[in-house]
Design an enzyme around this catalytic site. Structure first.
Site, short mmCIF file in Angstrom:
data_model
loop_
_atom_site.label_atom_id
_atom_site.label_comp_id
_atom_site.label_asym_id
_atom_site.label_seq_id
_atom_site.Cartn_x
_atom_site.Cartn_y
_atom_site.Cartn_z
N LYS A 194 0.86 -1.18 0.00
CA LYS A 194 0.00 0.00 0.00
C LYS A 194 0.90 1.23 0.00
CE LYS A 194 -3.49 2.59 2.47
NZ LYS A 194 -4.52 2.61 3.52
N LYS A 247 -2.18 -1.45 -3.91
CA LYS A 247 -3.05 -0.27 -3.86
C LYS A 247 -2.22 0.98 -3.96
CE LYS A 247 -6.08 2.02 -0.59
NZ LYS A 247 -6.49 2.11 0.78
C1 PBG Z 1 -7.17 3.84 5.47
C2 PBG Z 1 -7.57 3.53 4.10
C3 PBG Z 1 -7.43 4.42 3.05
C4 PBG Z 1 -8.01 3.82 1.95
C5 PBG Z 1 -8.48 2.56 2.34
N1 PBG Z 1 -8.18 2.38 3.69
C6 PBG Z 1 -6.90 5.80 2.99
C7 PBG Z 1 -5.59 6.12 3.58
O1 PBG Z 1 -4.72 5.26 3.73
O2 PBG Z 1 -5.42 7.29 3.91
C8 PBG Z 1 -8.09 4.50 0.62
C9 PBG Z 1 -9.09 4.03 -0.33
C10 PBG Z 1 -9.41 4.96 -1.43
O3 PBG Z 1 -8.79 6.01 -1.65
O4 PBG Z 1 -10.35 4.63 -2.15
N2 PBG Z 1 -6.66 2.90 6.27
#
Ligand code: PBG
Length: 322
Positions: A194, A247
């Site tokens: 991520k 992601k």
């Molecule tokens: C937070 C989380 C995020 C997303 C999924 N879980 C945002 C972040 O890490 O700030 C992002 C998903 C998206 O942008 O559609 N744990």
């Protein structure tokens, strides 16, 4: 000319017979935002077509998704400010809106997969995925909280927990905690690679979950790194992940392919909020054909090697595919 690749493209039937990549509703997961109230829907400006939904409306939405053949929902809760705190403890309150929603969806749709996000940010007054101690995200203070959160989600009926927090060692800790509590059947979809991405903007608007200070760069990965994703993959495999996620999606197709080639686990991809917003905005301006670009982007994620795809366009794509 002996070689004429165009012969394999010459009719609909021939193109169908040699198609290398498939995309169906069964590959898709719909991320959705749940909030307090009844018959209460609040549109999200930067995500046209998506609203924060009260539990009754969320159950309806999931019913439509299940009817469309979509695999499941990834739930994200909007937590009232009053219930946010530095340690995000409302995450384990069985009466929080997320866990009530899980129970309601599973009761109405037992066969529909409910996936819960494991990270403190929606519940944290600091907007971070972990606990801040002296201005630093404290990994080892955070991991037991995440494990307790995952157990609460499993107890509510979640089929799968999806740690998106990027703390070290959390997959193993969550696996042990789930097993000990009697939830050895619950899957873990690790947000394995991520990245610290600017494409999460609309999501943070939806949940009002932007970090109140600092950035997420001390735990989410640097977008420049690929080898490091392999290291995360090895660790999460050893710690017991069932799925490994990359992601965002489209900007990281190379990492999806890397995982496909180096792992025998299912690979999931998350087409994130900013990717959806780009497609929607251009589509609404008439600059691109939204439907065609949505299907093409999802097909690209599959071609790169993704099994399941989390996409805000899941309902639209499912309708186009059937
Ligand atoms: C937070 C989380 C995020 C997303 C999924 N879980 C945002 C972040 O890490 O700030 C992002 C998903 C998206 O942008 O559609 N744990």
């Amino acid at each position: 000319m002996r070689q004429r690749p165009r012969r394999n493209r010459s009719t609909h039937a021939i193109r169908g017979a040699v198609r290398e990549t498939t995309l169906g509703p069964e590959h898709l997961v719909l991320p959705a935002f749940v909030q307090e109230g009844t018959a209460n829907s609040t549109p999200i400006a930067s995500m046209p077509g998506h609203s924060r939904l009260s539990i009754d409306l969320m159950v309806e939405l999931c019913g439509r998704a299940a009817d469309a053949g979509i695999a499941g929902v990834a739930l994200f809760p909007v937590i009232p400010d009053l219930d946010k705190g530095p340690r995000g403890l409302s995450a384990i309150d069985p009466e929080n809106v997320n866990l009530r929603a899980v129970r309601a969806i599973k009761q109405a749709l037992p066969g529909f997969m409910v996936i819960c996000d494991v990270a403190l940010d929606p519940y944290s007054s600091d907007g971070h995925d972990g606990v801040l101690v002296n201005g630093v995200i404290d990994n080892d203070e955070t991991v037991p909280l995440l494990a307790a959160m995952a157990v609460a989600q499993a107890k509510a009926g979640a089929d799968m927990v999806a740690p998106s927090d990027m703390m070290d060692g959390r997959i193993g800790a969550i696996r042990d905690a789930l097993d000990l509590a009697g939830y050895s059947h619950v899957l873990i979809n690790s947000y394995c690679a991520k990245y610290a991405s600017a494409f999460y903007g609309p999501f943070r608007e939806a949940l009002d979950s932007s970090p109140r200070g600092g950035s997420k760069k001390t735990y989410q990965m640097d977008p420049t790194n690929r080898r490091e994703a392999l290291r995360e993959l090895r660790l999460d495999e050893a710690e017991g992940a069932d799925w490994v996620m990359v992601k965002p999606g489209l900007p990281y197709l190379d990492v999806i392919r890397l995982f496909r080639e180096h792992s025998s686990l299912p690979v999931s991809a998350y087409q994130v909020s900013g990717e959806y917003a780009m497609l929607k905005a251009a589509g609404q301006n008439g600059w691109i054909d939204y439907d065609a670009c949505l299907l093409e982007s999802l097909t690209s994620l599959r071609r790169a090697g993704a099994d399941a795809i989390f996409t805000y366009g899941a309902l639209e794509a499912a309708a186009l595919l059937t």
